[in-house]
Design a protein around this motif. Structure first.
Motif, mmCIF file in Angstrom:
data_model
loop_
_atom_site.group_PDB
_atom_site.id
_atom_site.type_symbol
_atom_site.label_atom_id
_atom_site.label_comp_id
_atom_site.label_asym_id
_atom_site.label_seq_id
_atom_site.Cartn_x
_atom_site.Cartn_y
_atom_site.Cartn_z
ATOM 1 N N CYS A 79 24.677 14.347 10.363
ATOM 2 C CA CYS A 79 24.668 15.755 10.751
ATOM 3 C C CYS A 79 24.256 15.912 12.218
ATOM 4 O O CYS A 79 24.885 16.657 12.977
ATOM 5 C CB CYS A 79 23.729 16.539 9.843
ATOM 6 N N VAL A 80 23.197 15.210 12.625
ATOM 7 C CA VAL A 80 22.745 15.273 14.018
ATOM 8 C C VAL A 80 23.850 14.780 14.943
ATOM 9 O O VAL A 80 24.113 15.378 16.001
ATOM 10 C CB VAL A 80 21.466 14.432 14.207
ATOM 11 N N ALA A 81 24.522 13.699 14.564
ATOM 12 C CA ALA A 81 25.590 13.139 15.394
ATOM 13 C C ALA A 81 26.757 14.114 15.544
ATOM 14 O O ALA A 81 27.239 14.360 16.659
ATOM 15 C CB ALA A 81 26.079 11.822 14.791
ATOM 16 N N MET A 82 27.200 14.691 14.435
ATOM 17 C CA MET A 82 28.373 15.557 14.482
ATOM 18 C C MET A 82 28.074 16.875 15.188
ATOM 19 O O MET A 82 28.905 17.389 15.945
ATOM 20 C CB MET A 82 28.893 15.790 13.062
ATOM 21 N N VAL A 83 26.886 17.416 14.980
ATOM 22 C CA VAL A 83 26.492 18.631 15.711
ATOM 23 C C VAL A 83 26.344 18.307 17.196
ATOM 24 O O VAL A 83 26.713 19.109 18.062
ATOM 25 C CB VAL A 83 25.177 19.204 15.134
ATOM 26 N N GLY A 84 25.817 17.112 17.505
ATOM 27 C CA GLY A 84 25.676 16.697 18.898
ATOM 28 C C GLY A 84 27.014 16.640 19.617
ATOM 29 O O GLY A 84 27.119 17.042 20.784
ATOM 30 N N ILE A 85 28.047 16.146 18.942
ATOM 31 C CA ILE A 85 29.385 16.104 19.553
ATOM 32 C C ILE A 85 29.859 17.506 19.903
ATOM 33 O O ILE A 85 30.391 17.758 20.994
ATOM 34 C CB ILE A 85 30.383 15.412 18.600
ATOM 35 N N GLU A 86 29.669 18.447 18.990
ATOM 36 C CA GLU A 86 30.090 19.824 19.257
ATOM 37 C C GLU A 86 29.276 20.438 20.395
ATOM 38 O O GLU A 86 29.817 21.183 21.215
ATOM 39 C CB GLU A 86 29.947 20.672 17.989
ATOM 40 N N LEU A 87 27.995 20.129 20.451
ATOM 41 C CA LEU A 87 27.161 20.622 21.551
ATOM 42 C C LEU A 87 27.647 20.060 22.880
ATOM 43 O O LEU A 87 27.727 20.784 23.883
ATOM 44 C CB LEU A 87 25.704 20.229 21.313
ATOM 45 N N GLY A 88 27.976 18.772 22.898
ATOM 46 C CA GLY A 88 28.488 18.155 24.117
ATOM 47 C C GLY A 88 29.782 18.794 24.580
ATOM 48 O O GLY A 88 29.990 19.001 25.782
ATOM 49 N N ARG A 89 30.643 19.111 23.650
ATOM 50 C CA ARG A 89 31.907 19.770 24.007
ATOM 51 C C ARG A 89 31.631 21.138 24.645
ATOM 52 O O ARG A 89 32.280 21.525 25.618
ATOM 53 C CB ARG A 89 32.786 19.937 22.767
ATOM 54 N N TYR A 90 30.682 21.852 24.075
ATOM 55 C CA TYR A 90 30.321 23.169 24.619
ATOM 56 C C TYR A 90 29.795 23.029 26.048
ATOM 57 O O TYR A 90 30.196 23.781 26.949
ATOM 58 C CB TYR A 90 29.274 23.821 23.716
ATOM 59 N N LEU A 91 28.910 22.057 26.270
ATOM 60 C CA LEU A 91 28.365 21.849 27.609
ATOM 61 C C LEU A 91 29.476 21.462 28.584
ATOM 62 O O LEU A 91 29.465 21.891 29.753
ATOM 63 C CB LEU A 91 27.302 20.754 27.567
ATOM 64 N N GLY A 92 30.440 20.669 28.121
ATOM 65 C CA GLY A 92 31.562 20.279 28.966
ATOM 66 C C GLY A 92 32.410 21.462 29.377
ATOM 67 O O GLY A 92 32.881 21.554 30.522
ATOM 68 N N ARG A 93 32.609 22.394 28.451
ATOM 69 C CA ARG A 93 33.389 23.602 28.778
ATOM 70 C C ARG A 93 32.669 24.466 29.804
ATOM 71 O O ARG A 93 33.301 25.129 30.631
ATOM 72 C CB ARG A 93 33.678 24.398 27.507
ATOM 73 N N MET A 94 31.344 24.450 29.749
ATOM 74 C CA MET A 94 30.561 25.257 30.681
ATOM 75 C C MET A 94 30.638 24.717 32.111
ATOM 76 O O MET A 94 30.299 25.440 33.063
ATOM 77 C CB MET A 94 29.096 25.283 30.236
ATOM 78 N N MET A 95 31.099 23.495 32.290
ATOM 79 C CA MET A 95 31.166 22.886 33.619
ATOM 80 C C MET A 95 32.409 23.300 34.396
ATOM 81 O O MET A 95 32.557 22.961 35.569
ATOM 82 C CB MET A 95 31.120 21.358 33.478
ATOM 83 N N GLY A 96 33.333 24.029 33.752
ATOM 84 C CA GLY A 96 34.491 24.559 34.453
ATOM 85 C C GLY A 96 35.648 23.589 34.578
ATOM 86 O O GLY A 96 35.709 22.563 33.893
#
Length: 436
Positions: A79-96
């Motif tokens: 669960c931590v791993a899969m949620v972490g992947i989604e969090l990383g994707r969100y942070l990547g989108r925020m970088m423009g």
């Protein structure tokens, strides 16, 4: 039971979302493939262990894997791993938007260079078979080489398969930009060579991994609706074929139960390593490695003849998996847990999601790249990550990173990656000359 259902709901929901995106996106996301892999190699075993279901009396090859408490702990890590992947994707989108600093060009010189490298790679097959031993090689899947050069022969054969997979994808990219399929005889010979190796050795992972880049490019060139239909059909057919191959190569009678079991078996057996390592950490039978395995993945590149003791140093820590990893299978998640527990899992998988989100920004200029013959270099990083890095999650950190870096080195030579000084225009000169 409540925690089990919550964890299963979160991980199950994320994997369903990943599957939907995989079949509908123009380019399947590496982050979604990582979600699928993380789920497959941990969750089915956790479900069977928690519910005390021993599928065909073959699901648990040791008692630790059947422990319900460890199944819950394993699900927490997933669960931590899969949620972490989604969090990383969100942070990547925020970088423009992305900046394409490094590129590779498709031109007439590309075809010549590719032809030379393809011939060189094809010669690795007979060299590898000779070192492995022709008789042993022809005996099929379960036969190991007893020859002194057997390990080297195996490395040559499967390195050649990986390289040919990258080459086939690049030839197809050239076809998109040049409007024709260059070096067609070598393209067909490469496909035939991969098929022959598959028929003789029945190595599923290596062959599928080699064909993934080609499939991605073929599907991306179709309309979204057609690509979705074909991905669904191909995915279902591939899963069925892999299950049938698994059953056939161990002479199992084919029926629905057998096919279901062998569809899950690789995940079940590789999944044994996670509860096993959690248990050994809990009883202080081992300790955290704090990133040492990542360093070893770099050291693995040093040739054995230059460093006679390399195997003991690089792969010696794998002894911790003896007794808990059936058939020697481990997983990326297990080895990340071994690096530092839940903190290591959260950091690694968040960075993984961020990495794929940024790498896959090549799509922003894909149509222009096809028209001009000037492609972002990160497209190669994407292709090799989804075809080499993620498929080897089953093998752990060292093989996954070593093979990925090896593939990237070959790709950089094949396509001549260079720094972009100016953007080409969509002219015949741009298409044939590219960027210099």
């Amino acid at each position: 039971m409540f925690e089990f259902l919550v964890l299963l709901g979160i991980t199950g929901g994320l994997v369903v979302l990943a599957v939907i995106r995989l079949v509908t996106s123009k380019f399947p996301s590496g982050a979604d493939l990582a979600q699928l892999s993380t789920f497959y190699y941990s969750v089915p075993l956790s479900i069977l262990a928690f519910l005390s279901i021993n599928l065909r009396q073959m699901a648990f090859l040791n008692e630790i894997a059947a422990n319900a408490e460890l199944a819950i702990i394993s699900l927490r890590y997933v669960c931590v791993a899969m949620v972490g992947i989604e969090l990383g994707r969100y942070l990547g989108r925020m970088m423009g938007a992305a900046r394409f600093t490094y590129v590779f060009s498709v031109n007439e010189a590309s075809a010549y260079r590719t032809a030379v490298l393809t011939c060189a790679v094809l010669l690795l097959f007979p060299a590898g078979v000779a070192l492995f031993g022709v008789q042993s090689f022809l005996q099929g899947y379960a036969t190991e080489s007893l020859a002194a050069g057997g390990d080297t022969g195996t490395a040559l054969i499967y390195s050649a398969i990986e390289a040919l997979g990258i080459t086939l994808a690049f030839i197809m990219i050239m076809r998109l930009s040049l409007g024709r399929l260059p070096i067609k005889p070598l393209f067909l010979l490469s496909l035939a060579s991969i098929a022959v190796i598959f028929v003789i050795r029945v190595k599923r992972l290596e062959v599928v991994s080699a064909l993934v880049p080609l499939a991605i490019i073929l599907f991306a060139s179709r309309s979204r609706v057609k690509a979705t239909v074909w991905r669904v059909l191909l995915g279902a057919g591939l899963l069925l074929a892999l299950a049938v191959v698994s059953a056939t190569r161990v002479s199992e009678r084919l029926d629905l139960q057998t096919i279901i079991f062998y569809f899950l078996s690789e995940g079940l057996y590789a999944g044994h390593s996670l509860p096993g390592i959690v248990n050994r950490l809990d009883i202080n039978m081992t300790g955290y490695e704090y990133g040492m395995r990542f360093l070893n993945s770099v050291l693995a590149f040093v040739p054995s003849f230059l460093w006679p003791g390399k195997t003991e140093v690089v792969y010696g820590p794998d002894l911790i998996f003896e007794g808990i990893s059936p058939l020697g299978a481990t997983t990326m998640l297990t080895e990340i847990v071994l690096q530092g527990g839940v903190v290591a899992v959260a950091i690694f998988y968040t960075l993984l999601g961020l990495f794929f989100e940024r790498v896959e920004r090549f799509q922003e200029g894909w149509d222009e790249a096809v028209a001009t013959g000037c492609f972002p270099a990160r497209f190669g990083l994407y292709l090799i990550s989804v075809s080499v890095f993620i498929p080897h999650f089953r093998d752990g950190v060292i093989p996954a990173l070593k093979l990925t870096l090896q593939g990237l080195a070959y790709f950089a030579i094949l396509v001549a990656v260079h720094r972009m000084d100016s953007r080409p225009t969509a002219t015949a000169e741009g298409r044939l000359g590219g960027v210099t």
